[in-house]
Scaffold this motif. Structure first.
Motif, PDB file in Angstrom:
ATOM      1  N   HIS A 252       0.709  -1.480  -0.427  1.00 59.92           N
ATOM      2  CA  HIS A 252      -0.166  -0.330  -0.259  1.00 59.92           C
ATOM      3  C   HIS A 252       1.220   1.415  -0.217  1.00 59.92           C
ATOM      4  O   HIS A 252       0.813   2.636  -0.083  1.00 59.92           O
ATOM      5  CB  HIS A 252      -1.031  -0.232   0.904  1.00 59.92           C
ATOM      6  N   LYS A 297      -8.047  -4.482   0.779  1.00 60.24           N
ATOM      7  CA  LYS A 297      -7.380  -3.045   0.133  1.00 60.24           C
ATOM      8  C   LYS A 297      -7.046  -2.359   0.935  1.00 60.24           C
ATOM      9  O   LYS A 297      -8.960  -1.907   1.487  1.00 60.24           O
ATOM     10  CB  LYS A 297      -7.879  -2.858  -1.657  1.00 60.24           C
ATOM     11  N   THR A 299      -7.473   1.772   1.918  1.00 69.29           N
ATOM     12  CA  THR A 299      -7.923   3.237   1.851  1.00 69.29           C
ATOM     13  C   THR A 299      -6.601   4.193   1.118  1.00 69.29           C
ATOM     14  O   THR A 299      -5.698   4.516   2.023  1.00 69.29           O
ATOM     15  CB  THR A 299      -9.230   3.745   2.375  1.00 69.29           C
ATOM     16  N   CYS A 308      -2.001   1.709   8.847  1.00 72.23           N
ATOM     17  CA  CYS A 308      -2.258   0.937   7.731  1.00 72.23           C
ATOM     18  C   CYS A 308      -3.041  -0.746   8.684  1.00 72.23           C
ATOM     19  O   CYS A 308      -3.732  -1.455   8.332  1.00 72.23           O
ATOM     20  CB  CYS A 308      -1.650   0.596   6.928  1.00 72.23           C
ATOM     21  N   GLU A 311      -5.870  -0.477  10.751  1.00 72.11           N
ATOM     22  CA  GLU A 311      -7.228  -0.442   8.411  1.00 72.11           C
ATOM     23  C   GLU A 311      -7.731  -2.367   8.708  1.00 72.11           C
ATOM     24  O   GLU A 311      -8.387  -2.781   8.491  1.00 72.11           O
ATOM     25  CB  GLU A 311      -7.042   0.340   7.654  1.00 72.11           C
TER      26      GLU A 311
END
Length: 348
Positions: A252, A297, A299, A308, A311
């Motif tokens: 990411h 995935k 955001t 990260c 999430e």
């Protein structure tokens, strides 16, 4: 990007002391470790005083230190091999290198002792290439380069956040494999480093690993605990879970992960049959975990490793929590770890 110069004082070697006597282990590594600062974390569950030979620059931390710094309620998080995470939590260095205390320096195909620390530093200080696979291995290694057809726009690479070393003799096999093939030993020394492609998962091993603490430190975390987890690598999947978490973070944020060199020589420890009884729960749960991380995935709002992890934890609780309560506990631990990381960071 070009290679970054790394000073010795930018590196901490973190050692999880699963046995109190580290004399033999450290003497084997003396020529390699003596230039660097060591952080030695004593497993809170072992008895006896640590035995450490002279001539090393080190700090040690025990159960009392863990309880004093983070409180008694969180101390259980750092038992067994997970105690090494306490070292990365306290470190102020850019690079963390961790090698299990049942490993000694390996020798290459010419019989020359491998400097695992130097190779890890080289991996981390040169770019990674996760967005297009180079068939001639790591193009930044000596004697290699980008092959014909490799896009010039991608040849600068990205920052390498993790270096995953390998093992000679006793490879990091799971308990079922080791139980079925008790005599299997890894004798193949492959002189190569690869960047793991973006969006590809991998089973990270904590036995021989290095990482850039400033980039992904908060994403290497002690969160996944099996109900019957033991003290040996065969009996835990905490590092495998952590590896998938941090790989999602790296993908990411646009960082790379390398695997291959350096090797260490790993000695036998534990009983695979007994370990199988403890690890089997984790073996089954991995069948749920891998597809979850493959489809994860994050955001655009997740701009740091801490963001990260938060999430990922929310998704773990929502999507995996209904399968087994171990995932809910893992999600809660991930959030607690980020909070702890921020708290300790503000104190230093």
């Amino acid at each position: 990007m070009s290679q970054v110069s790394v000073r010795d004082d930018e590196v901490d070697i973190v050692i999880a002391a699963i046995e109190p006597d580290l004399t033999s282990f450290l003497e084997e590594w003396r020529a390699i470790f003596s230039r660097f600062h060591l952080i030695i974390i004593k497993d809170p569950d072992i008895k006896g005083e640590l035995k450490i030979p002279g001539g090393f620059n080190y700090d040690t931390y025990t159960k009392a230190d863990i309880q004093q710094i983070i409180g008694p309620s969180n101390a259980a998080t750092f038992s067994g091999y997970s105690c090494r995470y306490f070292g990365s939590l306290l470190s102020k260095k850019k690079y963390i290198i961790s090698i299990d205390d049942d490993c000694i320096p390996a020798k290459d195909t010419k019989g020359i002792q491998v400097d695992a620390i130097a190779q890890h530093i080289n991996n981390l200080s040169t770019p990674a290439t996760p967005f297009f696979f180079n068939t001639l291995y790591d193009p930044f290694c000596k004697g290699a380069d980008f092959v014909r057809g490799y896009p010039f726009s991608l040849r600068s690479g990205v920052s390498c956040a993790i270096s995953c070393g390998l093992w000679l003799n006793l490879a990091d096999l799971d308990a079922p494999t080791q139980a079925l093939k008790p005599e299997l030993r890894n004798t193949r020394y492959v002189d190569a480093v690869l960047t793991v492609p973006a969006r590809a998962m991998m089973p990270l091993s904590g036995i021989n690993i290095a990482f850039d603490r400033e980039l992904v430190g908060p994403a290497l975390l002690p969160s996944f605990k099996l109900a019957k987890e033991g003290k040996f690598r065969w009996e835990t999947v905490e590092d495998v879970w952590t590896g998938m978490c941090v790989k999602v973070v790296c993908d990411h944020l646009g960082y790379g992960v390398k695997t291959g060199l350096p090797y260490v020589w790993r000695k036998k420890r534990g009983d695979a049959i007994e370990s199988l009884k403890k690890e089997w729960e984790g073996v089954k749960l991995m069948e749920e975990v891998v597809p979850f991380f493959q489809s994860m995935k994050l955001t655009p709002a997740a701009k740091t490793a801490e963001d990260c992890v938060i999430e990922i934890a929310a998704a773990v609780k929502e999507q995996l929590g209904r399968i087994d309560p171990v995932f809910t506990r893992a999600a809660d631990s991930m959030v607690e770890w980020v909070q702890l990381w921020k708290t300790v960071k503000t104190r230093t």
